[in-house]
Design an enzyme around this catalytic site. Structure first.
Site, PDB file in Angstrom:
ATOM      1  N   ASP A  58      -8.711  -6.604  -5.391  1.00 18.76           N
ATOM      2  CA  ASP A  58      -8.705  -5.475  -4.500  1.00 18.76           C
ATOM      3  C   ASP A  58      -9.628  -4.328  -4.621  1.00 18.76           C
ATOM      4  OD1 ASP A  58      -7.278  -3.173  -3.251  1.00 18.76           O
ATOM      5  OD2 ASP A  58      -5.148  -3.907  -3.380  1.00 18.76           O
ATOM      6  N   HIS A 104      -7.144  -6.596  -0.946  1.00 16.06           N
ATOM      7  CA  HIS A 104      -5.857  -5.564  -0.703  1.00 16.06           C
ATOM      8  C   HIS A 104      -4.881  -6.066   0.382  1.00 16.06           C
ATOM      9  CE1 HIS A 104      -3.974  -1.722  -1.031  1.00 16.06           C
ATOM     10  NE2 HIS A 104      -3.972  -1.682   0.427  1.00 16.06           N
ATOM     11  N   ASP A 148       0.787  -0.970   0.036  1.00 23.10           N
ATOM     12  CA  ASP A 148       0.082   0.080   0.004  1.00 23.10           C
ATOM     13  C   ASP A 148       0.853   1.203   0.133  1.00 23.10           C
ATOM     14  OD1 ASP A 148      -2.958   1.014   0.674  1.00 23.10           O
ATOM     15  OD2 ASP A 148      -1.797   1.877   1.930  1.00 23.10           O
TER      16      ASP A 148
END
Length: 376
Positions: free
Chosen positions: A327, A355, A201
């Protein structure tokens, strides 16, 4: 988790919620571009995962009570020769052949070790795991356990104001301040030691910054559903590209104004009622519960900061990207956009992963990390 919002939303002083979207750009080089499949099926009882989640939650709470600032130093690293920096023309695609499921059962330890890994032959066997926005070192507990069982060293970093790092996220004013635990760790490594950086991320932006500062200490960089920026680009620049279409992210994101509504936002929180759908739509329920009690606000200033990345430093580090097609936070479309702008050496895809593959597909993620460590 990754941050995405429209510039219009950022300028709004009266609204507490803003649009959020995530993207990933990566660059790199190699003589061959391949999308790698995760093919083996995993077979450890789901109860093992749940027991580890409970144990991790208890450990996390104990550290909070003790007021400690903890790094999980568990792995060593091996080196891999740097790429030659040349871009290639084609990006053959492949995806995992694994059946989609809500959990990712683990293999028995003896099966994990049977991957023809000779640690002494690796350039480095030290993984450094860098969490995404709002997460902390705690999110890697399955990955830490699996890598250690395979003989690797692992260090999981709590970035400033994250995990159990005792600092107010609203008081973070720069990216360098946010990533100081990571850069401080790399600075203390002896010159002959290299590590494999893994960023998830917003952690992709963080490891990119570290790669620019310490390229000689990074053997490889792995971006897991992560932001991979080009030079003079901010995370906001990248994530704003698809923000208008990301209703779920926009709903989940809540601005915090520690300095008052007449000043820019200082942090972002995520609506916990939407966390499952946004970040953990394929993850076990107990891991979602762990995240709900462990996630912290995301500092806003680092998201606005533009990175200055050079070919000499950042460009000299071999990069790999792991896609997460299910995701809901950083869409696969945005991941592809960033990959195409700055192609990494190789691209891997975890079919069925949300995710947070360290929760939803821990075994498949582990096997890809091991595979990347072995690439000469």
């Amino acid at each position: 988790m990754g941050l995405c919002f429209s510039r219009k939303a950022v300028k709004t002083k009266t609204s507490n919620r803003i649009s959020h979207h995530s993207a990933v750009t990566g660059g790199g080089s190699s003589n061959r571009w391949t999308r790698i499949r995760s093919t083996k099926k995993d077979k450890l009882e789901d109860s093992v995962i749940h027991e580890r989640a409970l144990a991790a939650a208890i450990l996390f709470q104990q550290h909070l009570q003790n007021g400690g600032d903890v790094q999980f130093d568990r792995s060593t690293s091996l080196r891999c020769p740097p790429s030659n920096g040349r871009k290639q023309a084609a990006l053959p695609r492949s995806s995992s052949s694994r059946a989609r499921s809500l959990t990712d059962p683990l293999l028995q330890p003896q099966q994990l070790l049977n991957q023809d890994v000779k640690l002494d032959d690796l350039e480095t066997n030290h993984f450094v795991l860098v969490h995404g926005g709002g997460f902390g070192a705690w999110c890697w507990y399955k990955t830490i356990s699996l890598l250690e069982e395979g003989g690797y060293r692992v260090t999981a970093i709590d970035l400033t104001g994250s995990g159990i790092h005792s600092f107010d996220s609203n008081s973070i004013t720069s990216l360098s301040q946010y990533v100081e635990p990571l850069t401080g760790f790399l600075e203390k490594l002896v010159d002959t030691e290299k590590v494999i950086l893994v960023g998830h991320d917003f952690g992709g932006t963080c490891i990119s910054s570290a790669m620019e500062l310490f390229p000689h200490k990074v053997s490889k960089a792995v971006f897991v559903a992560a932001t991979m920026l080009t030079s003079e680009q901010s995370t906001l620049d990248m994530l704003s590209q698809k923000a208008d279409s990301d209703d779920l992210m926009r709903q989940a994101q809540i601005f915090r104004y520690a300095n008052g509504n007449t000043h820019p936002p200082t942090a972002i929180e995520l609506d916990k009622s939407l966390l499952r759908d946004l970040l953990f739509n394929q993850s076990p329920a107990k891991d979602v519960s762990l995240a709900c009690v462990s996630m912290r606000p995301i500092p806003f200033a680092p998201v606005l900061e533009k990175l200055s990345l050079s070919d000499k430093n950042y460009g000299s580090v071999r990069r790999f990207y792991i896609e997460t097609p299910e995701d809901n936070a950083i869409s696969i479309t945005l991941q592809e956009t960033m990959i195409n702008k700055s192609p990494p050496e190789r691209i891997f895809r975890l079919k069925g992963s949300d995710h947070s593959p360290f929760f939803s597909k821990p075994q498949a993620l582990h096997k890809l990390l091991v595979e990347i460590s072995k690439i000469p």
